[in-house]
Enzyme design. Structure first.
Site, PDB file in Angstrom:
ATOM      1  CE1 TYR A  53      -3.114  -2.918   0.020  1.00  0.00           C
ATOM      2  CE2 TYR A  53      -3.615  -2.492   2.323  1.00  0.00           C
ATOM      3  CZ  TYR A  53      -3.823  -3.224   1.171  1.00  0.00           C
ATOM      4  OH  TYR A  53      -4.733  -4.249   1.173  1.00  0.00           O
ATOM      5  N   GLY A 212     -15.632  -1.324  -2.956  1.00  0.00           N
ATOM      6  CA  GLY A 212     -14.465  -0.654  -3.508  1.00  0.00           C
ATOM      7  C   GLY A 212     -14.514   0.850  -3.351  1.00  0.00           C
TER       8      GLY A 212
END
Length: 286
Positions: A53, A212
């Site tokens: 990430y 999402g």
């Protein structure tokens, strides 16, 4: 905050996914830290991250470092906090995602994650995504070795199918603590994995539980049943969605991503919502 179990650890029923705070479109650090602090204030004790990430090749582990900094700077007791991270899924910096499931790589990646997160061991380390060029048992063998060495306290897998879940449980000698797969109203193909985790007593952590980053806001419009239940109850469709997932099994622990304090403040309300059998049936059919 109500709790559920991952391995031998009790965590909040709703966790916080850190990905939106470190990839494209990420906010400034101050807002991200405020989001993590808000989660801690609300009783959230599960934080999900990954070394992948980040934005650029020089930015690896950005989210791990950010979460560690935010937890360390919070004024309360953090002894019950579990940070779950992942390794084996890489972002070279050109916008692509690649895999590396080699045991030697995973061991080095776990050690690097531990250095960024701090402490004596990684609370929960998860194999991020299968690498087709490496036998799955070999990758999971690295997690077994990390457990035995004390580098990680618990082991999990992500993006796995039922066969891989059973194999991981075997290789780890019954010590598989969690499975993290995509699951939401828009993505229900992980239902078999969820049901297997329920059968085996393994935590199931739905990633992108609201559909999402780009779709979460429109959840109630895309799935009318969720919008209707939300309107009837005076809560948001997102809260209804997380409550629906919690009702699937006592082993489900959603980890909605957030990059604003308001988002995680809304999400944690799901832990207090008990949907009726009629509502659940309607949502299942949506």
């Amino acid at each position: 905050m109500k709790t559920r179990t991952i391995g031998d650890v009790q965590v909040s029923e709703i966790g916080l996914g850190g990905m939106p705070m470190s990839i494209e479109g990420r906010p400034d650090e101050a807002r991200s830290i405020a989001t993590i602090h808000a989660a801690l204030d609300l009783g959230v004790t599960l934080f999900d991250t990954a070394d992948a990430y980040h934005l650029t090749a020089t930015d690896v582990g950005h989210n791990e470092s950010l979460i560690a900094k935010a937890i360390a700077s919070w004024g309360g007791d953090t002894s019950a906090v579990l940070v779950a991270t992942k390794g084996g899924h890489l972002r070279p910096g050109d916008g692509s995602w690649t895999q590396d499931g080699r045991p030697e790589y995973l061991k080095k990646a776990a050690e690097a994650s531990l250095k960024r997160l701090g402490g004596e061991a990684v609370g929960l380390y998860q194999f991020h995504r299968p690498d087709s060029s490496v036998p799955y048992a070999d990758s999971i063998g690295a997690l077994r070795d990390l457990l035995d060495a004390g580098t990680i306290r618990q082991a999990g897998i992500s993006n796995a199918n039922p066969e891989q879940i059973r194999l991981a449980q075997e290789v780890l000698g019954g010590r598989l603590a969690s499975v993290q797969n995509q699951f939401s109203p828009a993505f229900r193909s992980s239902e078999p994995e969820l049901e297997l985790c329920d059968e085996l007593g393994i935590a199931f952590l739905p990633w992108s539980p609201l559909g999402g980053i780009t779709s979460a806001a429109a959840l109630g419009d895309r799935f009318a049943a969720f919008g209707k239940v939300a309107a009837d109850r005076g809560i948001t469709p997102q809260v209804v969605c997380l409550a629906w997932e919690l009702a699937k099994s006592p082993w489900v622990i959603p980890i909605p991503g957030a990059s604003r304090p308001e988002s995680i403040t809304n999400s944690v309300q799901a832990a207090e919502v008990t949907l009726t059998a009629e509502e659940l049936s309607m949502l299942d059919a949506a």
